[in-house]
Design a protein around this motif. Sequence first.
Motif, PDB file in Angstrom:
ATOM      1  N   VAL A 149       0.815  -1.274   0.015  1.00  0.00           N
ATOM      2  CA  VAL A 149       0.011   0.173  -0.059  1.00  0.00           C
ATOM      3  C   VAL A 149       1.027   1.274   0.056  1.00  0.00           C
ATOM      4  CG1 VAL A 149      -0.158  -0.059   2.386  1.00  0.00           C
ATOM      5  CG2 VAL A 149      -1.990   1.205   1.280  1.00  0.00           C
ATOM      6  N   LYS A 150       1.991   1.258   0.725  1.00  0.00           N
ATOM      7  CA  LYS A 150       2.914   2.485   0.599  1.00  0.00           C
ATOM      8  C   LYS A 150       3.648   2.529  -0.552  1.00  0.00           C
ATOM      9  CE  LYS A 150       6.890   4.263   3.217  1.00  0.00           C
ATOM     10  NZ  LYS A 150       8.040   3.784   3.947  1.00  0.00           N
ATOM     11  N   ASP A 151       4.224   1.455  -1.368  1.00  0.00           N
ATOM     12  CA  ASP A 151       4.603   1.519  -2.451  1.00  0.00           C
ATOM     13  C   ASP A 151       3.695   2.134  -3.628  1.00  0.00           C
ATOM     14  OD1 ASP A 151       6.913   0.483  -1.311  1.00  0.00           O
ATOM     15  OD2 ASP A 151       6.375  -1.641  -1.993  1.00  0.00           O
ATOM     16  N   ILE A 152       2.418   1.624  -3.402  1.00  0.00           N
ATOM     17  CA  ILE A 152       1.446   2.011  -4.655  1.00  0.00           C
ATOM     18  C   ILE A 152       1.031   3.588  -4.447  1.00  0.00           C
ATOM     19  CG2 ILE A 152      -1.038   1.640  -5.133  1.00  0.00           C
ATOM     20  CD1 ILE A 152      -0.765  -1.256  -4.594  1.00  0.00           C
ATOM     21  N   SER A 153       0.827   4.071  -3.084  1.00  0.00           N
ATOM     22  CA  SER A 153       0.564   5.448  -2.711  1.00  0.00           C
ATOM     23  C   SER A 153       1.725   6.363  -3.159  1.00  0.00           C
ATOM     24  CB  SER A 153       0.294   5.320  -1.238  1.00  0.00           C
ATOM     25  OG  SER A 153       0.098   6.964  -0.832  1.00  0.00           O
ATOM     26  N   GLU A 154       2.802   6.137  -2.810  1.00  0.00           N
ATOM     27  CA  GLU A 154       3.963   6.759  -3.135  1.00  0.00           C
ATOM     28  C   GLU A 154       4.222   6.806  -4.575  1.00  0.00           C
ATOM     29  OE1 GLU A 154       7.499   5.263  -1.214  1.00  0.00           O
ATOM     30  OE2 GLU A 154       6.777   6.190   0.728  1.00  0.00           O
ATOM     31  N   SER A 155       4.196   5.692  -5.497  1.00  0.00           N
ATOM     32  CA  SER A 155       4.342   5.790  -6.862  1.00  0.00           C
ATOM     33  C   SER A 155       3.223   6.740  -7.704  1.00  0.00           C
ATOM     34  CB  SER A 155       4.486   4.344  -7.532  1.00  0.00           C
ATOM     35  OG  SER A 155       3.189   3.834  -7.213  1.00  0.00           O
ATOM     36  N   ILE A 156       2.030   6.613  -7.128  1.00  0.00           N
ATOM     37  CA  ILE A 156       0.916   7.409  -7.652  1.00  0.00           C
ATOM     38  C   ILE A 156       1.000   8.749  -7.403  1.00  0.00           C
ATOM     39  CG2 ILE A 156      -1.586   7.795  -7.714  1.00  0.00           C
ATOM     40  CD1 ILE A 156      -1.954   4.880  -7.359  1.00  0.00           C
ATOM     41  N   GLY A 259       1.834   2.079  -9.829  1.00  0.00           N
ATOM     42  CA  GLY A 259       1.658   3.618  -9.994  1.00  0.00           C
ATOM     43  C   GLY A 259       1.847   4.124 -11.578  1.00  0.00           C
ATOM     44  N   PHE A 260       2.993   3.522 -11.945  1.00  0.00           N
ATOM     45  CA  PHE A 260       3.406   3.851 -13.330  1.00  0.00           C
ATOM     46  C   PHE A 260       2.283   3.801 -14.483  1.00  0.00           C
ATOM     47  CE2 PHE A 260       7.225   3.847 -11.023  1.00  0.00           C
ATOM     48  CZ  PHE A 260       8.038   4.811 -11.424  1.00  0.00           C
ATOM     49  N   ILE A 261       1.713   2.451 -14.248  1.00  0.00           N
ATOM     50  CA  ILE A 261       0.690   2.283 -15.099  1.00  0.00           C
ATOM     51  C   ILE A 261      -0.589   3.010 -15.145  1.00  0.00           C
ATOM     52  CG2 ILE A 261      -0.826   0.381 -16.100  1.00  0.00           C
ATOM     53  CD1 ILE A 261       1.640  -1.757 -15.381  1.00  0.00           C
TER      54      ILE A 261
END
Length: 444
Positions: A149-156, A259-261
């Motif tokens: 959840v942290k990785d997704i939030s930061e990348s977005i 997040g990149f996608i």
Amino acid sequence: MKNQYTVTQINNMVKVALESSLPGHMSVIGEVSNLKRPSSGHIYFSLKDKNSQLPCIMWKSSVSKLGFELENGLSVICSGYIDVYSPYGKYQFISQSISPAGVGSLQLKFEQLCRKLREEGLFEPSRKKALPKYPFNIAVITSSSGAAVKDISESIHSRFPCAKLYLYSVPVQGKGAEKQIAAALGRVNVLKEKYSLDLIILGRGGGSLEDLWCFNEEAVARAVASSELPVISAVGHEVDTTVSDLAADAVASTPTKAGFIAVPDKSELEAKFDELENRLKQDLRKRAALACQQLETVQASAVFKNPRYAINYKSQQLDELSGKLKQALSQMLLTRKGELASLQNQLAGSSLYNLMKDAQSRIEKNQNHLERAFSNRLNSSVNQLDKLESKLSALNPRSVLERGFTLTKTLEDNNIVKQPDDLNKGQRLITEFAGRKTVESVVD
């Protein structure tokens, strides 16, 4: 008699002998064939190699623990013991557990499920939905305590800060996790209108095949495929592939890559906006320069300097056209008068009286011809009618009576007497003479 046994005794003796002489537990490798699944829940099959077959049974209690779908042609290792079925004198292998030969049971189950769903068309590219270009509201289905959840939030947020994330926390491994993940996918689709959701990201970090197994369950795959919102599957690392990846509309190799996608890069958008701004400014400058040029041309024109010039010019053109129209009408009138005079001369030169007299003569001639033809046809018809009347009179029975003959009939039925044989004694007769005079008599 000594050594005489019943069939049941023989079968029981064989049963005891086999069970006492063979190991109580053994493993057998072979290919599954003759697989049967009756309503009892047990499984009946045979294990075979190049030379022999071994009948096998797996009881319902053991079938429920089987981690994959048993099928014909599958090479397996069965663990259990030999048993004799006394009623038929048949020995069989009681299989307590089965594992695939050469491949793990989880891997085999994964391959079987993928084959099943692929045959249903669940992985077809035509079923996949396009991702929105600018998703402002994104649902993230993962564990609230995991790193995903942290990785997704930061990348977005590093790429698209205006995006808003909605976390739907679920367990991402362990027993029953697949049911909660499938239910979460359904619930998010129900809430899509309330929160104006554009996209779903389903993810978790890396792990073993067992850790990621809930994403390989059929319930999760079907929930992903049936989602009305587009789904990005971001499960595990680059080397991991799950059934949810195959069913999703897009796949991210890691939660960070999701997040990149999912969202565009703000720096790319800013660069694009700058480019559009510059193009808009250039276009406005060109339009302004063209408008100034057109204004200068108008200002330099005679119309702008003298506004009545155009009115006077058009008035002059109108006068010229009026004169030409009058001249054309006069010329046309003279031409028509000449043509009328020519027609009058032609009519005066022809003898109208002679034409009418000739026509009247032809009419009278035709009338005489018709009268003669009608008179001839009438006379012919009268003569033919006279001839027919003469023939009819000659055939009339009354005419025969006029020539001295009589007509005799029976009184009872009014039949004409044609010969003596037709008469009977005592029969009453009527004899008719000319002038319809009748005489009644009786046959003697």
